[in-house]
Write a protein that holds these residues in place. Structure first.
Motif, PDB file in Angstrom:
ATOM      1  N   VAL A 110     -39.134 -16.103  15.885  1.00 48.20           N
ATOM      2  CA  VAL A 110     -38.154 -15.218  16.514  1.00 48.20           C
ATOM      3  C   VAL A 110     -37.937 -14.010  15.607  1.00 48.20           C
ATOM      4  O   VAL A 110     -37.841 -14.162  14.384  1.00 48.20           O
ATOM      5  N   ASN A 111     -37.879 -12.824  16.210  1.00 52.43           N
ATOM      6  CA  ASN A 111     -37.608 -11.607  15.446  1.00 52.43           C
ATOM      7  C   ASN A 111     -36.460 -10.859  16.119  1.00 52.43           C
ATOM      8  O   ASN A 111     -36.511 -10.595  17.323  1.00 52.43           O
ATOM      9  N   GLU A 112     -35.427 -10.527  15.335  1.00 54.35           N
ATOM     10  CA  GLU A 112     -34.238  -9.842  15.858  1.00 54.35           C
ATOM     11  C   GLU A 112     -33.691 -10.535  17.113  1.00 54.35           C
ATOM     12  O   GLU A 112     -33.324  -9.893  18.094  1.00 54.35           O
ATOM     13  N   GLY A 113     -33.692 -11.875  17.068  1.00 53.84           N
ATOM     14  CA  GLY A 113     -33.123 -12.656  18.164  1.00 53.84           C
ATOM     15  C   GLY A 113     -34.032 -12.876  19.352  1.00 53.84           C
ATOM     16  O   GLY A 113     -33.658 -13.580  20.298  1.00 53.84           O
ATOM     17  N   LYS A 114     -35.247 -12.291  19.335  1.00 49.82           N
ATOM     18  CA  LYS A 114     -36.158 -12.414  20.479  1.00 49.82           C
ATOM     19  C   LYS A 114     -37.382 -13.245  20.101  1.00 49.82           C
ATOM     20  O   LYS A 114     -37.971 -13.019  19.034  1.00 49.82           O
ATOM     21  N   PRO A 115     -37.812 -14.179  20.969  1.00 51.60           N
ATOM     22  CA  PRO A 115     -39.030 -14.940  20.680  1.00 51.60           C
ATOM     23  C   PRO A 115     -40.252 -14.025  20.676  1.00 51.60           C
ATOM     24  O   PRO A 115     -40.434 -13.235  21.602  1.00 51.60           O
ATOM     25  N   ARG A 116     -41.069 -14.146  19.626  1.00 51.21           N
ATOM     26  CA  ARG A 116     -42.300 -13.335  19.526  1.00 51.21           C
ATOM     27  C   ARG A 116     -43.539 -14.180  19.760  1.00 51.21           C
ATOM     28  O   ARG A 116     -44.536 -13.696  20.267  1.00 51.21           O
ATOM     29  N   LEU A 117     -43.479 -15.440  19.330  1.00 50.64           N
ATOM     30  CA  LEU A 117     -44.602 -16.332  19.617  1.00 50.64           C
ATOM     31  C   LEU A 117     -44.050 -17.739  19.778  1.00 50.64           C
ATOM     32  O   LEU A 117     -42.997 -18.079  19.252  1.00 50.64           O
ATOM     33  N   GLY A 118     -44.776 -18.535  20.544  1.00 52.13           N
ATOM     34  CA  GLY A 118     -44.352 -19.908  20.756  1.00 52.13           C
ATOM     35  C   GLY A 118     -45.541 -20.826  20.928  1.00 52.13           C
ATOM     36  O   GLY A 118     -46.558 -20.434  21.512  1.00 52.13           O
ATOM     37  N   VAL A 119     -45.413 -22.030  20.391  1.00 49.35           N
ATOM     38  CA  VAL A 119     -46.427 -23.073  20.536  1.00 49.35           C
ATOM     39  C   VAL A 119     -45.719 -24.328  21.033  1.00 49.35           C
ATOM     40  O   VAL A 119     -44.695 -24.725  20.472  1.00 49.35           O
ATOM     41  N   ILE A 120     -46.246 -24.902  22.096  1.00 45.73           N
ATOM     42  CA  ILE A 120     -45.775 -26.203  22.591  1.00 45.73           C
ATOM     43  C   ILE A 120     -46.988 -27.122  22.650  1.00 45.73           C
ATOM     44  O   ILE A 120     -47.986 -26.799  23.309  1.00 45.73           O
ATOM     45  N   ALA A 211     -44.590 -21.010  33.702  1.00 44.40           N
ATOM     46  CA  ALA A 211     -45.535 -20.055  33.095  1.00 44.40           C
ATOM     47  C   ALA A 211     -46.947 -20.227  33.639  1.00 44.40           C
ATOM     48  O   ALA A 211     -47.684 -19.247  33.787  1.00 44.40           O
ATOM     49  N   GLU A 212     -47.326 -21.470  33.968  1.00 48.67           N
ATOM     50  CA  GLU A 212     -48.713 -21.693  34.415  1.00 48.67           C
ATOM     51  C   GLU A 212     -48.837 -21.731  35.938  1.00 48.67           C
ATOM     52  O   GLU A 212     -49.896 -22.045  36.475  1.00 48.67           O
ATOM     53  N   GLY A 213     -47.747 -21.417  36.661  1.00 45.61           N
ATOM     54  CA  GLY A 213     -47.851 -21.294  38.116  1.00 45.61           C
ATOM     55  C   GLY A 213     -47.718 -22.589  38.879  1.00 45.61           C
ATOM     56  O   GLY A 213     -48.061 -22.651  40.058  1.00 45.61           O
ATOM     57  N   CYS A 236     -43.154 -18.206  28.350  1.00 44.83           N
ATOM     58  CA  CYS A 236     -42.802 -17.567  29.625  1.00 44.83           C
ATOM     59  C   CYS A 236     -42.788 -16.042  29.501  1.00 44.83           C
ATOM     60  O   CYS A 236     -43.389 -15.333  30.315  1.00 44.83           O
ATOM     61  N   ASN A 237     -42.108 -15.532  28.459  1.00 44.01           N
ATOM     62  CA  ASN A 237     -42.022 -14.075  28.292  1.00 44.01           C
ATOM     63  C   ASN A 237     -43.396 -13.431  28.159  1.00 44.01           C
ATOM     64  O   ASN A 237     -43.610 -12.301  28.606  1.00 44.01           O
ATOM     65  N   ALA A 238     -44.338 -14.153  27.546  1.00 48.60           N
ATOM     66  CA  ALA A 238     -45.684 -13.613  27.335  1.00 48.60           C
ATOM     67  C   ALA A 238     -46.413 -13.348  28.653  1.00 48.60           C
ATOM     68  O   ALA A 238     -47.334 -12.530  28.694  1.00 48.60           O
ATOM     69  N   VAL A 239     -45.994 -14.024  29.742  1.00 43.21           N
ATOM     70  CA  VAL A 239     -46.628 -13.782  31.050  1.00 43.21           C
ATOM     71  C   VAL A 239     -45.643 -13.151  32.035  1.00 43.21           C
ATOM     72  O   VAL A 239     -45.830 -13.208  33.247  1.00 43.21           O
TER      73      VAL A 239
END
Length: 267
Positions: A110-120, A211-213, A236-239
């Protein structure tokens, strides 16, 4: 190729999630005890083992960590952090205890409160989800082994694509948290002429479905913590899928004074 091969933090998060997943499955496939924490949530040795492993990967990055299983740092210190990791070593401990496979390892940056990357990572079925928000890309990979090399993972990545909305809506409901507010939300959708069907999933897999439809909307009108949602929101944000607070009508933010999330809707 995807830019992921150049992203050191993303590589670290992926490798940490796979190692943690391997340790989780060792516990999952054995007899284990369940403790109850102060907040009444369950805890197993898998949570502790996975957290220790993830820390060994993330601490050397010199980026501070918020993890469900780490001692929480006071906000007076945290508010100075511009960037941090947000980790849930085992999201869906209830699903883990039920042995239904619907539990995940969640790691977000997270950068400045916003997710920048995520791994699940879903260790029971060896499926990996990755979200790279700055590059607007998210991927899924079906692995054959927890020890798959990073280079091999790059060759397995399939891009995620959300659904095109129609009036036949698939709404994600929780296996453990379907409540009156969620049912009311569904009735409101039906009143607008939508045909609604419910898709059930445990843990942060609910974000991945959208995210994957494989679903349209995930309403969450029950408590979650930042570590439950940060990685899923990044994917989700990435798509282009938004995660909107019912309190502010704006995207969920992170490293807040109170790590408890407001209610939200993913769509």
């Amino acid at each position: 190729m995807t830019g992921i091969d150049q992203n050191r933090e993303l590589r670290t998060a992926i490798e940490a999630s796979l190692k943690a997943g391997e340790a989780i499955m060792e516990v999952y496939n054995s007899e284990f005890d369940v403790e109850i924490k102060d907040d009444k949530s369950p805890l197993t040795i898998a949570d502790k083992n996975a957290n220790d492993i993830i820390n060994t990967f993330l601490i050397p990055t010199n980026i501070p960590i918020i993890s469900e299983e780490n001692k929480q740092i006071d906000y007076i210190s945290r508010k100075e952090w511009s960037t941090c990791w947000i980790v849930d070593p085992v999201d869906g401990t209830k699903e883990f205890i039920k042995r239904n496979g619907e539990f995940t390892v969640n790691i977000a940056l997270v950068n400045e409160g916003k997710p920048r990357l995520g791994v699940i990572y879903v260790p029971a079925i060896k499926v990996l989800y990755i979200g790279d928000v700055p590059n607007g890309k998210a991927y899924k990979a079906q692995l054959s082994d927890h020890n798959t090399t990073f280079e091999n993972i790059l060759n397995l990545l399939q891009p995620l694509q959300p659904k095109q909305r129609t009036n036949a809506l698939e709404v994600v409901g929780s296996r453990s948290h379907m409540n009156d507010e969620t049912l009311s939300f569904v009735h409101q959708l039906e009143k607008k002429g939508n045909q609604v069907s419910i898709v059930s999933k445990g843990s942060s897999l609910k974000f991945c479905l959208v995210a994957e439809g494989n679903a349209d909307i995930y309403p969450r009108f029950a408590p979650t913590m930042e570590w439950d949602t940060a990685a899923g929101q990044a994917i989700c944000n990435a798509v282009g899928v938004e995660v909107i607070s019912k309190e502010t009508e704006k995207p969920l933010t992170y490293n807040k004074e109170n790590l408890l999330n407001p209610w939200f809707v993913v769509s």
